[in-house]
Design a protein around this motif. Structure first.
Motif, PDB file in Angstrom:
ATOM      1  N   VAL A 176       0.836  -1.194   0.000  1.00  8.76           N
ATOM      2  CA  VAL A 176       0.000   0.000   0.000  1.00  8.76           C
ATOM      3  C   VAL A 176       0.873   1.247   0.000  1.00  8.76           C
ATOM      4  CG1 VAL A 176      -0.174   0.349   2.503  1.00  8.76           C
ATOM      5  CG2 VAL A 176      -2.096   0.923   1.040  1.00  8.76           C
ATOM      6  N   ALA A 177       0.391   2.282  -0.654  1.00  8.43           N
ATOM      7  CA  ALA A 177       1.091   3.568  -0.624  1.00  8.43           C
ATOM      8  C   ALA A 177       0.061   4.653  -0.371  1.00  8.43           C
ATOM      9  CB  ALA A 177       1.809   3.815  -1.943  1.00  8.43           C
ATOM     10  N   HIS A 178       0.469   5.658   0.347  1.00  7.73           N
ATOM     11  CA  HIS A 178      -0.504   6.647   0.822  1.00  7.73           C
ATOM     12  C   HIS A 178       0.224   7.933   1.151  1.00  7.73           C
ATOM     13  CE1 HIS A 178      -3.195   8.149   4.209  1.00  7.73           C
ATOM     14  NE2 HIS A 178      -3.949   8.185   3.150  1.00  7.73           N
ATOM     15  N   PHE A 179      -0.443   9.068   0.911  1.00  8.59           N
ATOM     16  CA  PHE A 179       0.283  10.332   1.057  1.00  8.59           C
ATOM     17  C   PHE A 179       0.780  10.593   2.477  1.00  8.59           C
ATOM     18  CE2 PHE A 179      -2.475  13.151   3.425  1.00  8.59           C
ATOM     19  CZ  PHE A 179      -3.707  12.552   3.324  1.00  8.59           C
ATOM     20  N   TYR A 180       0.164   9.929   3.457  1.00 11.18           N
ATOM     21  CA  TYR A 180       0.551  10.185   4.847  1.00 11.18           C
ATOM     22  C   TYR A 180       1.489   9.108   5.387  1.00 11.18           C
ATOM     23  CZ  TYR A 180      -0.260  12.353   9.416  1.00 11.18           C
ATOM     24  OH  TYR A 180      -0.112  13.035  10.599  1.00 11.18           O
ATOM     25  N   MET A 181       1.970   8.215   4.477  1.00  6.01           N
ATOM     26  CA  MET A 181       2.687   7.058   4.997  1.00  6.01           C
ATOM     27  C   MET A 181       4.075   7.401   5.515  1.00  6.01           C
ATOM     28  SD  MET A 181       3.711   5.235   1.408  1.00  6.01           S
ATOM     29  CE  MET A 181       4.909   4.067   2.010  1.00  6.01           C
ATOM     30  N   GLY A 182       4.561   8.604   5.212  1.00  6.41           N
ATOM     31  CA  GLY A 182       5.929   8.909   5.597  1.00  6.41           C
ATOM     32  C   GLY A 182       6.074   9.479   6.988  1.00  6.41           C
ATOM     33  N   PHE A 183       4.993  10.017   7.501  1.00  6.24           N
ATOM     34  CA  PHE A 183       5.085  10.768   8.743  1.00  6.24           C
ATOM     35  C   PHE A 183       5.552   9.915   9.925  1.00  6.24           C
ATOM     36  CE2 PHE A 183       4.353  13.448  12.160  1.00  6.24           C
ATOM     37  CZ  PHE A 183       3.477  12.879  13.053  1.00  6.24           C
ATOM     38  N   LEU A 184       4.780   8.837  10.189  1.00  7.35           N
ATOM     39  CA  LEU A 184       5.111   8.036  11.373  1.00  7.35           C
ATOM     40  C   LEU A 184       6.458   7.328  11.242  1.00  7.35           C
ATOM     41  CD1 LEU A 184       3.625   7.863  13.958  1.00  7.35           C
ATOM     42  CD2 LEU A 184       2.555   5.750  13.204  1.00  7.35           C
ATOM     43  N   PRO A 185       6.708   6.650  10.120  1.00  9.79           N
ATOM     44  CA  PRO A 185       8.042   6.032   9.978  1.00  9.79           C
ATOM     45  C   PRO A 185       9.154   7.074  10.082  1.00  9.79           C
ATOM     46  CG  PRO A 185       6.563   5.205   8.302  1.00  9.79           C
ATOM     47  CD  PRO A 185       5.837   6.303   8.992  1.00  9.79           C
ATOM     48  N   GLY A 186       8.911   8.272   9.553  1.00  7.79           N
ATOM     49  CA  GLY A 186       9.921   9.321   9.642  1.00  7.79           C
ATOM     50  C   GLY A 186      10.227   9.656  11.083  1.00  7.79           C
ATOM     51  N   LEU A 187       9.176   9.833  11.854  1.00 12.40           N
ATOM     52  CA  LEU A 187       9.349  10.179  13.259  1.00 12.40           C
ATOM     53  C   LEU A 187      10.092   9.077  14.004  1.00 12.40           C
ATOM     54  CD1 LEU A 187       8.462  12.555  14.909  1.00 12.40           C
ATOM     55  CD2 LEU A 187       6.446  11.291  15.588  1.00 12.40           C
ATOM     56  N   LYS A 188       9.700   7.830  13.710  1.00 14.87           N
ATOM     57  CA  LYS A 188      10.348   6.703  14.383  1.00 14.87           C
ATOM     58  C   LYS A 188      11.810   6.597  13.964  1.00 14.87           C
ATOM     59  CE  LYS A 188       6.136   4.068  14.880  1.00 14.87           C
ATOM     60  NZ  LYS A 188       5.446   2.821  14.534  1.00 14.87           N
ATOM     61  N   ALA A 189      12.065   6.837  12.688  1.00 15.85           N
ATOM     62  CA  ALA A 189      13.450   6.763  12.224  1.00 15.85           C
ATOM     63  C   ALA A 189      14.280   7.830  12.916  1.00 15.85           C
ATOM     64  CB  ALA A 189      13.516   6.939  10.713  1.00 15.85           C
ATOM     65  N   PHE A 190      13.692   9.006  13.114  1.00 13.35           N
ATOM     66  CA  PHE A 190      14.418  10.047  13.830  1.00 13.35           C
ATOM     67  C   PHE A 190      14.711   9.596  15.250  1.00 13.35           C
ATOM     68  CE2 PHE A 190      16.108  13.989  14.951  1.00 13.35           C
ATOM     69  CZ  PHE A 190      15.610  14.347  16.181  1.00 13.35           C
ATOM     70  N   THR A 191      13.710   8.977  15.869  1.00 11.40           N
ATOM     71  CA  THR A 191      13.922   8.438  17.218  1.00 11.40           C
ATOM     72  C   THR A 191      15.092   7.469  17.214  1.00 11.40           C
ATOM     73  OG1 THR A 191      11.565   8.579  17.631  1.00 11.40           O
ATOM     74  CG2 THR A 191      12.839   7.197  19.102  1.00 11.40           C
ATOM     75  N   ALA A 192      15.134   6.627  16.170  1.00 10.28           N
ATOM     76  CA  ALA A 192      16.215   5.647  16.078  1.00 10.28           C
ATOM     77  C   ALA A 192      17.556   6.354  15.980  1.00 10.28           C
ATOM     78  CB  ALA A 192      15.998   4.752  14.862  1.00 10.28           C
ATOM     79  N   ALA A 193      17.596   7.432  15.193  1.00 10.10           N
ATOM     80  CA  ALA A 193      18.847   8.169  15.037  1.00 10.10           C
ATOM     81  C   ALA A 193      19.300   8.738  16.380  1.00 10.10           C
ATOM     82  CB  ALA A 193      18.665   9.291  14.023  1.00 10.10           C
ATOM     83  N   VAL A 194      18.351   9.272  17.130  1.00  5.73           N
ATOM     84  CA  VAL A 194      18.685   9.830  18.446  1.00  5.73           C
ATOM     85  C   VAL A 194      19.120   8.724  19.393  1.00  5.73           C
ATOM     86  CG1 VAL A 194      17.755  10.991  20.466  1.00  5.73           C
ATOM     87  CG2 VAL A 194      17.146  11.781  18.193  1.00  5.73           C
ATOM     88  N   LEU A 195      18.418   7.589  19.297  1.00  2.78           N
ATOM     89  CA  LEU A 195      18.732   6.463  20.165  1.00  2.78           C
ATOM     90  C   LEU A 195      20.177   6.036  19.975  1.00  2.78           C
ATOM     91  CD1 LEU A 195      17.976   4.102  22.056  1.00  2.78           C
ATOM     92  CD2 LEU A 195      17.118   2.892  20.056  1.00  2.78           C
TER      93      LEU A 195
END
Lengths: 261, 321, 357
Positions: free
Chosen positions: B234-253
């Motif tokens: 599935v692809a969707h215009f809002y699909m980037g927001f949550l993974p983006g936020l989590k990926a940022f969390t991962a970077a900080v982690l």
């Protein structure tokens, strides 16, 4: 024998393995002007930051008005009666000169949220007092005419004086000035000298970091010289000037010559 | 045990994606001190462009094997993502290099919204079904002996797409590490990351290096986007927001600015989230269901920033006054 | 003599504005009832923007999850003013056999206080983080709140999940219920107008509080923190407590606005409290001029009103030009918000109506 107003004993602070301040001790009696000098990078501002609570010492003791202190935060230090200025001028750029000085009075005033919202008579009285006192300090350092100018718009010399006014506003017993004469011309330095003497005359003690040797030797009762974080000389200006270690540090060897005057 | 192992594999897959995207965040933060809020949207654009490319290609050449379609998707998505990221840096971030700290962040948020809105205009609001490009039968890795009284088959499996994700991510991460450590560009990036002024004095054009950082991160994000879309179909215009936020969390982690930190953080976060989702119900006595799994990322973020803000492997941010 | 003339001018100006504000809903109502509705929603946004302004504008803390406080206020009011609690919890039903029916003068402060409490809970561990980290953490917090609102319907049904809480009673002041039309001194006043006057009164109150805070010891401390936190600490300001105060106060205004939203709508659901809403409010503060109260009000009115006006225009224009709607009003609205943030930061970082100069 009166306890000194301020004493630092065996202060030590390292950053990443390098000792910026290494076993520094210092003592200030009430009413004294004490100089802290040394080549660039000697650890003078680090000492200041240790004394005023911006850094935590790795070792050593601090005492003020006879009581030891270990500030968890710089604001405790200000409340105690120790106010400072900064090497790189840290004024509140979006506020006027008057407002900057008013902030300096924060520790000495007490009105909180309720007072502000309800404009109680006590709050209104305090505000009037703050405005008056702030103007007084502006006049004291000689920039009363600029009270409504934004701090960022003042000339460099006036900004330095504003910082001093702001520090004075908290009515400290000890005023710690970090290179107040930096960037000033000869006339401004003379006026600064007069101001510092006036401050001492009015009962405050001063701890002064300065590169201008003439200024320091002219008004300080005692001078401490740092080099590479260590105290290499401590005594009256004359004693210190004649100390071979000091001459070596300033003129000889691995240091570049002081390029200021 | 089977749940644990399966979730571990799921976590590895999820973590690989997080790691790829986290690299983009961490590299930009390391060199600019800026959270590229719009990076998650670049992932989304990768997925959407791939969707269009594959659908178009399928329309013209209906007999193409799946893996070629997948390749077409990636080959179209990556350049677009790189171009988008390059433009963002040039138009919305570079003019604000010397502005107070919050300005580029607010601008980044604005860019993020603009990208989402443009995606809405181009591709519509609805969830798009991502064409199946790779075989979907799971590869069984291990079968447990059946438990008495229990009917269901306890197996650990991985689908080809998931396997692809892990392999491709590992390859890309290896490639990036090589680039950063062995090539001139990599050296320039590391130098600019540590001390931009000094690097400038050495003849390194900070603007070019920064642009390269954005572009490389965008390429990784584009690939990640295509793989995510292929995985979830599935692809969707809002699909980037949550993974983006989590990926940022991962970077900080892992330690912001630290490439290895981003990789480690990504994998860890993926595993923690998968295990957590699997066991959350049991852990909280049924109070919190698995739909709370997004909370893990946020909880990790808050915990890391409060307890160990420099991350697991330490941050590497430039000395910006 | 001049001073007296000035005073007179001020008083006349003030009266004119007061009359205009009082007459506004009637004028708007002539165009259409939906415009009064828009006016009321705009006022709610003004309240939110002023609350966020304390956090972002006065104290310089970027909060991307501000809408969580709006949500808290809305849900507190919703729970207290609807049959949800009595329907779902026997103990409460037993204590209040005729329903909760608390006074509005109790519910609004409760909403504000609960929001302030959440503000303190969020702020305590996080306010020492540097600016961009704080932004992300507050964003996460906003999402967590929405997540819980969406899922706290099992095992105990507190928030009723995605369906939200409905049958929220309208406001009731001094025996006058804000539903349908009310007969006041012989004039027929529609409920929408009553809400307008209530919201206007609350907004004016909030404006007054903000102005007083700004020109006080507390306001100066906040500006000092925003300008240079290290210098502020060295001047004796307990920056942690001041930041917490800004957070709590800003949150409480959000809570008040939320409570009013709840009463006005008659129902609340988690949908209304997403990230986009937080960003919209931030956009209003940024556009108007961070820290400058009149600017923030202007920003809020512009960004609340403009998209609505656009909605009335954009659809028919597109249908006329293209035969169909290519870009619907919602999308256009989002595009405007995104562009506003980028363009303002690039070209007018101090906002449309900045503080000085």
């Amino acid at each position: 024998m009166n306890a000194p107003l301020f004493s630092a004993s065996n202060l030590r602070k390292s950053f990443g393995g390098i000792a910026a301040v290494n076993d520094v001790s210092l003592c200030i009696q009430a009413g004294q002007v004490i100089g802290l000098i040394g080549p660039n990078g000697a650890g003078k501002t680090t000492c200041f930051n240790l004394i005023t609570g911006l850094y935590t010492p790795d070792a050593g003791q601090l005492a003020f008005k006879g009581k030891p202190y270990k500030p968890a935060s710089p604001h405790h230090v200000a409340e105690m009666g120790l106010a400072r200025t900064f090497q790189n001028i840290r004024l509140f750029k979006s506020m006027t000169a008057l407002e900057n000085v008013a902030v300096g009075m924060h520790a000495k005033t007490s009105q909180g949220v309720l007072g502000a919202i309800l404009r109680t008579p006590a709050q209104r009285r305090e505000e009037i007092k703050v405005q008056k006192q702030a103007m007084h300090w502006l006049h004291y350092v000689g920039i009363g005419a600029y009270s409504n100018h934004l701090a960022g718009q003042l000339s460099y010399g006036d900004q330095r004086r504003l910082e001093i006014a702001r520090a004075l506003a908290s009515e400290p017993a000890l005023l710690a000035l970090d290179e107040p004469a930096a960037g000033m011309n000869a006339t401004e330095k003379l006026k600064l000298r007069e101001l510092l003497l006036q401050i001492r005359h009015d009962g405050k003690s001063i701890l002064l970091i300065e590169h201008d040797v003439k200024l320091v030797m002219g008004i300080c009762d005692e001078v401490t010289v740092l080099d590479y974080g260590k105290v290499i000389a401590q005594g009256t200006p004359t004693q210190v000037q004649q100390s071979p270690a000091v001459i070596e540090a300033y003129l000889g060897g691995l240091h570049h010559a002081e390029s200021r005057e | 045990m089977d749940i644990f192992a399966q979730q571990l594999i799921n976590g590895l897959v999820l973590g690989s994606i997080y790691a790829l995207v986290a690299l983009g965040y961490t590299m930009v933060y390391g060199v600019l001190g800026l959270i590229n809020f719009a990076h998650g949207e670049v992932v989304m654009i990768g997925a959407m462009v791939a969707f269009s490319a594959i659908t178009l290609f399928m329309g013209v050449f209906p007999e193409t094997p799946g893996w070629i379609l997948f390749l077409v998707g990636v080959l179209c998505a990556v350049p677009v993502c790189m171009l988008v990221s390059f433009s963002i840096e040039r138009l919305a971030y570079r003019p604000l290099r010397n502005a107070p700290r919050l300005a580029p962040l607010i601008s980044a948020i604005g860019v993020s919204i603009i990208l989402q809105t443009l995606a809405m205009i181009i591709w519509g609001r609805n969830y798009l079904i991502f064409p199946a490009t790779l075989p979907t039968d799971p590869i069984v890795l291990y079968t447990f002996a059946p438990v008495l009284d229990n009917d269901y088959e306890r197996i650990i499996s991985i689908t080809p797409v998931q396997l692809l994700i892990v392999v491709v991510s590992a390859a890309l991460m290896f490639g990036l590490t090589y680039t950063v450590n062995k090539t001139r560009l990599g050296k320039a990036m590391r130098a600019t990351s540590e001390n931009p002024q000094l690097a400038g004095l050495m003849g390194i054009n900070a603007n070019s290096v920064i642009a390269a950082t954005f572009v490389i991160g965008a390429a990784l994000a584009g690939v990640a986007g295509v793989m995510v879309a292929a995985n979830y179909s599935v692809a969707h215009f809002y699909m980037g927001f949550l993974p983006g936020l989590k990926a940022f969390t991962a970077a900080v982690l892992g330690g912001i600015g630290n490439i290895y930190g981003a990789m480690l953080g990504g994998l860890l976060l993926g595993i923690v989230e998968s295990l957590g989702a699997g066991y959350l119900g049991q852990l909280t006595g049924g109070f919190l269901g698995s739909h709370y799994q997004d909370i893990f990322a946020f909880a990790v973020l808050i915990l890391v920033l409060t307890l160990r803000p420099s991350g697991l492997l330490g941050e590497r941010v430039s000395d910006r006054a | 003599m001049n001073k007296l003339a000035n005073r007179h001018q001020q008083i006349i100006g003030f009266l004119l504005v007061a009359v205009a504000l009082a007459a506004l809903p009637w004028v708007a109502g002539l165009i259409g009832n939906s415009w009064v509705r828009i006016l009321n929603i705009a006022l709610l946004y003004v309240m939110l923007a002023l609350g966020l302004n304390i956090v972002v504008g006065f104290a310089g803390l970027l909060d991307l999850g501000y809408i969580a406080f709006y949500a808290v206020g809305a849900y507190v009011y919703g729970l207290l003013a609807s049959p949800h609690l009595t329907d779902n919890f026997e103990t409460i039903a037993a204590l209040f056999p005729d329903g909760l029916h608390l006074s509005i003068w109790l519910m609004i402060p409760l909403g504000a206080l609960t929001a302030a409490l959440f503000g303190v809970l969020l702020g305590a561990p996080t306010l020492r983080l540097r600016g961009d980290y704080l932004a992300i953490v507050t964003l996460g917090f906003g999402e967590i709140i929405r997540l819980f609102l969406n899922n706290l319907n099992a095992p105990v049904n507190i928030t009723n999940g995605p369906q939200g809480i409905n049958m929220i009673e309208p406001v009731q002041i001094a025996g006058v219920r804000f539903s349908r039309t009310v007969d006041l001194f012989g004039i027929e006043v529609p409920a929408l107008h009553l809400y307008y006057y209530l919201f206007l009164a609350l907004t004016l109150l909030i404006i007054l509080v903000c102005m007083r805070l700004q020109n006080s010891r507390i306001g100066r401390a906040w500006t000092a923190i925003r300008d240079d936190e290290i210098a502020a600490k060295s001047m004796g300001i307990n920056t942690r407590n001041m930041k917490l105060l800004a957070f709590a106060l800003g949150a409480s205004f959000g809570g008040v606005a939320g409570a009013m939203f709840s009463a006005f709508q008659g129902f609340v659901s988690p949908e209304s409290f997403g990230l986009m809403e937080s960003i919209i409010v931030l956009c209003m503060v940024v556009l108007g001029g961070m820290g400058h109260i009149p600017g923030v009000i202007l920003g809020a009115l512009l960004l609340a009103g403009f998209p609505e006006m656009l909605r009335q225009v954009v659809t028919p224009v597109q249908e006329f030009l293209f035969g169909t709607v290519l870009v619907d009003a919602e999308i256009l609205r989002s595009l405007i918000y995104g562009l506003t943030m980028v363009l303002v930061m690039l070209y007018r970082p101090n906002g449309l109506w900045p503080q000085r100069k």
